[in-house]
Design a protein around this motif. Structure first.
Motif, PDB file in Angstrom:
ATOM      1  N   ARG A 233       0.661  -1.124  -0.083  1.00  0.00           N
ATOM      2  CA  ARG A 233       0.084   0.072   0.076  1.00  0.00           C
ATOM      3  C   ARG A 233       0.851   0.979   0.011  1.00  0.00           C
ATOM      4  NH1 ARG A 233      -5.416  -0.729   0.380  1.00  0.00           N
ATOM      5  NH2 ARG A 233      -5.875  -2.902   0.958  1.00  0.00           N
ATOM      6  N   ARG A 234       1.780   1.288   0.776  1.00  0.00           N
ATOM      7  CA  ARG A 234       2.646   2.370   0.904  1.00  0.00           C
ATOM      8  C   ARG A 234       3.452   2.583  -0.505  1.00  0.00           C
ATOM      9  NH1 ARG A 234       7.822   3.780   3.850  1.00  0.00           N
ATOM     10  NH2 ARG A 234       7.693   1.894   4.585  1.00  0.00           N
ATOM     11  N   LEU A 235       3.998   1.488  -1.166  1.00  0.00           N
ATOM     12  CA  LEU A 235       4.627   1.449  -2.361  1.00  0.00           C
ATOM     13  C   LEU A 235       3.783   2.207  -3.522  1.00  0.00           C
ATOM     14  CD1 LEU A 235       7.350   1.162  -4.151  1.00  0.00           C
ATOM     15  CD2 LEU A 235       6.165  -1.278  -4.398  1.00  0.00           C
ATOM     16  N   ARG A 271      14.576   2.834  -7.235  1.00  0.00           N
ATOM     17  CA  ARG A 271      14.813   4.024  -6.533  1.00  0.00           C
ATOM     18  C   ARG A 271      13.755   4.451  -5.470  1.00  0.00           C
ATOM     19  NH1 ARG A 271      13.048   8.606  -8.234  1.00  0.00           N
ATOM     20  NH2 ARG A 271      12.547   7.810 -10.228  1.00  0.00           N
ATOM     21  N   ILE A 272      12.575   4.372  -6.026  1.00  0.00           N
ATOM     22  CA  ILE A 272      11.406   4.740  -4.974  1.00  0.00           C
ATOM     23  C   ILE A 272      11.439   3.769  -3.795  1.00  0.00           C
ATOM     24  CG2 ILE A 272       8.803   4.871  -4.925  1.00  0.00           C
ATOM     25  CD1 ILE A 272       8.970   5.899  -7.990  1.00  0.00           C
ATOM     26  N   ALA A 273      11.501   2.491  -4.025  1.00  0.00           N
ATOM     27  CA  ALA A 273      11.417   1.570  -2.939  1.00  0.00           C
ATOM     28  C   ALA A 273      12.543   1.616  -2.006  1.00  0.00           C
ATOM     29  CB  ALA A 273      11.543   0.055  -3.549  1.00  0.00           C
ATOM     30  N   LEU A 274      13.712   2.204  -2.595  1.00  0.00           N
ATOM     31  CA  LEU A 274      14.809   2.416  -1.737  1.00  0.00           C
ATOM     32  C   LEU A 274      14.437   3.687  -0.641  1.00  0.00           C
ATOM     33  CD1 LEU A 274      17.671   1.374  -0.689  1.00  0.00           C
ATOM     34  CD2 LEU A 274      18.569   2.900  -2.566  1.00  0.00           C
ATOM     35  N   LYS A 275      14.128   4.655  -1.303  1.00  0.00           N
ATOM     36  CA  LYS A 275      13.847   5.801  -0.823  1.00  0.00           C
ATOM     37  C   LYS A 275      12.629   5.608   0.630  1.00  0.00           C
ATOM     38  CE  LYS A 275      11.974  10.494  -1.348  1.00  0.00           C
ATOM     39  NZ  LYS A 275      11.389  11.381  -2.509  1.00  0.00           N
ATOM     40  N   GLU A 276      11.668   4.701   0.230  1.00  0.00           N
ATOM     41  CA  GLU A 276      10.566   4.627   1.209  1.00  0.00           C
ATOM     42  C   GLU A 276      11.045   3.392   2.247  1.00  0.00           C
ATOM     43  OE1 GLU A 276       7.891   6.199   1.304  1.00  0.00           O
ATOM     44  OE2 GLU A 276       8.239   7.393  -0.357  1.00  0.00           O
ATOM     45  N   GLY A 277      12.218   2.820   2.025  1.00  0.00           N
ATOM     46  CA  GLY A 277      12.376   1.699   2.698  1.00  0.00           C
ATOM     47  C   GLY A 277      11.799   0.354   2.771  1.00  0.00           C
ATOM     48  N   ILE A 278      11.367   0.210   1.633  1.00  0.00           N
ATOM     49  CA  ILE A 278      10.633  -0.944   1.212  1.00  0.00           C
ATOM     50  C   ILE A 278      11.395  -2.056   0.642  1.00  0.00           C
ATOM     51  CG2 ILE A 278       8.428  -1.509   0.013  1.00  0.00           C
ATOM     52  CD1 ILE A 278       7.342   0.952   0.279  1.00  0.00           C
ATOM     53  N   ARG A 279      11.082  -3.231   0.973  1.00  0.00           N
ATOM     54  CA  ARG A 279      11.834  -4.319   0.109  1.00  0.00           C
ATOM     55  C   ARG A 279      11.180  -4.910  -0.897  1.00  0.00           C
ATOM     56  NH1 ARG A 279      15.921  -7.435   1.590  1.00  0.00           N
ATOM     57  NH2 ARG A 279      16.102  -6.640   3.631  1.00  0.00           N
TER      58      ARG A 279
END
Length: 300
Positions: A233-235, A271-279
């Motif tokens: 959901r956050r991603l 890039r977006i996943a890394l910024k949001e701390g999502i694996r």
């Protein structure tokens, strides 16, 4: 093998319209709906038909009215016209003798073994199943070890084991540097044997090359990806703001993301996943199959 602006018409009916293609070593699938012109293209390549316009050449020499090309070319056409009174071995041996091979018996034996028909080689063709006849016809086409092999619906009538063996054989020949073109109406067969396709629609060449690359060039259709992550959901919220993303759907098993640009999205996602701390756990193009590409080309 090269076709240069080739057309073929019968009276007022145009079967093949201004087709150009070049075939080199490896395995290529020839695709198209029924009546698209696939068999006409194969017959012109094999020298059975003269092009009404354009050139069909093998190593620079015309295939039409040039018997010399058959030293380098083998053909299995869709028609199953065989002499039923011959045994499988006799049928392949006759082909070896017509090619004036120095040791036709040894060549016939090798070809029969290659298609796994040794156990049935002494049976008459009239007792063969459809799949067995198809395999012995492939043996006859391969008996002189041609550099170019043309196959029209080669897997017709074969059971799953026979089909897998024939696919492996075509792969091996392609890896050895042979040029192989085969037509099929079963997309799964083409997808398993070769990623390279020539797609004919209504007598015209609609697409040529690796079908995955063809799909990525279809910029008028959004690319669909299946994505799974540690926080879908956050991603999804973060992806909505990305310029290359045209839509996101949350499902029980993850996300479906529609992207307008394949390259931009696949670069932006990590890039977006890394910024949001999502694996990220899964990223899979879900409409990059040959079936999707073929259906999109037909619609176009």
């Amino acid at each position: 093998m090269e076709l240069q602006n080739v057309s073929r018409w019968y009276g007022n009916v145009v079967a093949v319209n201004d087709v150009s293609m070049t075939l080199g070593p490896g395995v290529t699938g020839l695709l198209g709906p029924n009546g698209a012109g696939k068999t006409t293209v194969l017959h012109m390549m094999a020298g059975f038909l003269a092009p009404s316009k354009g050139k069909v050449t093998l190593d620079g020499g015309a295939t039409w009215r040039n018997p010399g090309v058959y030293r380098h070319l083998g053909l299995v056409n869709e028609r199953e016209a065989v002499h039923g009174f011959l045994t499988g071995y006799e049928f392949v041996l006759a082909s070896a003798k017509m090619h004036k091979l120095p040791d036709p018996a040894a060549a016939a034996k090798r070809a029969v073994e290659l298609v796994e028909m040794t156990d049935a080689q002494d049976r008459r063709l009239e007792t063969y199943s459809k799949g067995m006849r198809q395999r012995i016809r492939v043996a006859a086409a391969l008996v002189h070890d041609p550099q170019v092999l043309l196959l029209d619906e080669p897997f017709n009538g074969m059971d799953p084991r026979q089909r897998m063996h024939m696919m492996s054989l075509l792969h091996a020949l392609g890896d050895r540097g042979h040029t192989i073109l085969f037509s099929s109406h079963i997309l799964e067969e083409v997808e398993q044997v070769s990623g390279t396709v020539q797609v004919i629609v209504a007598g015209r060449l609609a697409a040529s090359g690796d079908y995955r690359e063809i799909r990525r060039l279809m910029t008028n259709r959004p690319h669909v990806f299946a994505v799974q992550s540690s926080d879908d959901r956050r991603l999804a919220v973060a992806l909505i703001g990305e310029e290359s993303v045209s839509g996101v759907e949350i499902e029980a098993t993850g996300m479906i993301v529609r992207a307008s640009d394949y390259g931009s999205f696949t670069r932006a996602l990590p890039r977006i996943a890394l910024k949001e701390g999502i694996r990220l756990r899964k990223l899979l193009p879900s409409d990059e199959s040959l079936e999707s590409v073929f259906s999109y080309l037909l619609e176009a």
